[in-house]
Design an enzyme around this catalytic site. Sequence first.
Site, short mmCIF file in Angstrom:
data_model
loop_
_atom_site.label_atom_id
_atom_site.label_comp_id
_atom_site.label_asym_id
_atom_site.label_seq_id
_atom_site.Cartn_x
_atom_site.Cartn_y
_atom_site.Cartn_z
N HIS A 197 0.81 -1.23 0.00
CA HIS A 197 0.00 0.00 0.00
C HIS A 197 0.84 1.28 0.00
O HIS A 197 0.30 2.36 -0.20
CB HIS A 197 -0.94 0.02 1.21
CG HIS A 197 -0.24 0.35 2.48
ND1 HIS A 197 0.62 -0.55 3.10
CD2 HIS A 197 -0.21 1.46 3.24
CE1 HIS A 197 1.13 0.02 4.17
NE2 HIS A 197 0.64 1.24 4.29
N SER A 241 2.73 -7.98 -14.85
CA SER A 241 3.38 -6.95 -15.65
C SER A 241 3.38 -7.37 -17.11
O SER A 241 3.35 -8.57 -17.42
CB SER A 241 4.80 -6.78 -15.15
OG SER A 241 5.58 -6.13 -16.11
N SER A 242 3.49 -6.39 -18.01
CA SER A 242 3.51 -6.73 -19.44
C SER A 242 4.79 -7.47 -19.84
O SER A 242 4.85 -8.06 -20.91
CB SER A 242 3.36 -5.47 -20.28
OG SER A 242 4.41 -4.59 -19.99
N CYS A 243 5.81 -7.47 -18.95
CA CYS A 243 7.06 -8.16 -19.31
C CYS A 243 6.92 -9.67 -19.28
O CYS A 243 7.85 -10.38 -19.63
CB CYS A 243 8.21 -7.69 -18.44
SG CYS A 243 8.04 -8.24 -16.75
N TYR A 302 12.59 -11.55 -13.29
CA TYR A 302 11.40 -10.86 -12.78
C TYR A 302 10.15 -11.38 -13.50
O TYR A 302 9.12 -11.69 -12.87
CB TYR A 302 11.59 -9.37 -13.01
CG TYR A 302 10.44 -8.48 -12.66
CD1 TYR A 302 10.17 -8.16 -11.34
CD2 TYR A 302 9.64 -7.91 -13.65
CE1 TYR A 302 9.13 -7.32 -11.01
CE2 TYR A 302 8.59 -7.07 -13.33
CZ TYR A 302 8.34 -6.77 -12.02
OH TYR A 302 7.31 -5.93 -11.70
N LYS A 331 6.73 -13.33 -12.16
CA LYS A 331 5.36 -12.85 -12.41
C LYS A 331 4.51 -13.96 -13.07
O LYS A 331 3.33 -14.11 -12.75
CB LYS A 331 5.39 -11.61 -13.32
CG LYS A 331 5.94 -10.38 -12.62
CD LYS A 331 5.01 -9.94 -11.52
CE LYS A 331 5.39 -8.60 -10.93
NZ LYS A 331 4.57 -8.28 -9.75
N PRO A 391 -0.66 -5.00 -15.94
CA PRO A 391 -0.66 -3.58 -16.34
C PRO A 391 0.39 -3.27 -17.40
O PRO A 391 1.47 -3.86 -17.41
CB PRO A 391 -0.28 -2.84 -15.05
CG PRO A 391 -0.22 -3.86 -13.97
CD PRO A 391 -0.10 -5.20 -14.59
N ASN A 393 2.75 0.09 -18.92
CA ASN A 393 3.57 1.06 -18.18
C ASN A 393 2.66 2.03 -17.44
O ASN A 393 1.76 2.63 -18.05
CB ASN A 393 4.44 1.87 -19.14
CG ASN A 393 5.34 0.99 -19.97
OD1 ASN A 393 6.13 0.23 -19.44
ND2 ASN A 393 5.19 1.07 -21.29
N HIS A 408 11.45 4.98 -14.42
CA HIS A 408 10.84 4.68 -15.72
C HIS A 408 10.82 5.93 -16.59
O HIS A 408 11.13 7.03 -16.13
CB HIS A 408 9.42 4.14 -15.51
CG HIS A 408 9.38 2.79 -14.89
ND1 HIS A 408 8.58 2.47 -13.82
CD2 HIS A 408 10.07 1.66 -15.18
CE1 HIS A 408 8.77 1.21 -13.47
NE2 HIS A 408 9.66 0.69 -14.28
#
Length: 327
Positions: A14, A110-112, A139, A143, A170, A172, A186
């Site tokens: 949070h 993540s999109s990666c 990473y 995920k 998500p 970026n 970023h």
Amino acid sequence: MSIDFNQKIYVAGHCGMVGSAIVRDLQAQGYTNIITRTHAQMDLTDQVAVKAFFEEERPDQVYLAAARVGGIHANNTFPAEFIYQNLMMEANVIHHAFVGGVKKLLFLGSSCIYPKLAPQPMSENALLTGRLESTNEPYAIAKIAGIKMCESYNRQYGDSHGVDYRSVMPTNLYGPGDNYHPENSHVIPALIRRFHEAKVTNALDVVIWGTGTPKREFLYVDDMAAASIFVMELNKAAYNSQTEPMQSHLNVGYGSDITIAELARAVAKATGYSGKIDFDTSKPDGAPRKWMDSSKLNQLGWKAQVALDEGLSKAYYDFLDHCDVKH
Ligand SMILES: NC(=O)c1ccc[n+]([C@@H]2O[C@H](COP(=O)([O-])OP(=O)(O)OC[C@H]3O[C@@H](n4cnc5c(N)ncnc54)[C@H](OP(=O)(O)O)[C@@H]3O)[C@@H](O)[C@H]2O)c1
């Protein structure tokens, strides 16, 4: 079905950019029983602490927005820490949420997770169809493991225990709470800092690495929080209509992408920088395009609300408020 605004909701992470936006949105919607722990209060890689937390608190819902995150440099320098800490956080939170009787959990990926050469826009079914980008592979593997953990718990305990664990990927993100570190941030926060500094020092030009032609997609963090709560609250039939038991994640994107040159001009406008923008074409460009296919989430009824110009000016005010910079 009516929503129970008194249910106990644990938002992991949070203090982070996304986790804090989820808490803000839940509070604005009227949820009254949100529980949190800072990293210092509970290290999510510590299985004993996480187990004790779920035994004691027994939340109804969990948003898993805690993660060890960073840019290319951090991913390359600390690959062991990235894979270990993210796998441990996911294993501990997802497993002990299950043991503690949590029926609903949302995991943020993540999109990666998608292959380096995935067709554009990247759709959910591109997962595990090719090699990942090597710089953040550890990473990304963690995920992917998080998505597969959610799916495995659904498959084994969905019918018997009512487990319904979902995942969102998500694009970026940017906005309040971002990391504006001069070397390790970023692209949007890095550009905000550089254009702001150029403005206050009356610099004649700002030089951007690469040709400016690669295209990227950006989503304001409050939109991401809204999408997270939307997916958590979707009824099961609706969620199942766009997902499969072993292909259960949903992309969350803005819906369109822009070139880095267009982005630079938009950030210059938001910060009030009026000098020149140059491109150092001797520097590498990265992938020509990275764009998420968010049509499944759009068909379920969600779409981004905050346009780039509006989001950038809110992000710039947040930067001025929270970073110790000359105005
Ligand atoms: N930002 C983006 O552009 C983006 C894009 C795609 C996906 N995402 C995903 O969205 C999620 C949230 O990202 P974010 O941008 O909000 O990251 P963030 O601002 O760095 O927040 C992550 C939070 O997790 C906490 N955390 C890290 N390790 C922990 C541990 N061992 N125990 C307890 N807490 C721990 C951090 O606390 P400390 O700071 O104290 O360590 C921080 O508060 C991540 O899963 C990320 O992969 C983000």
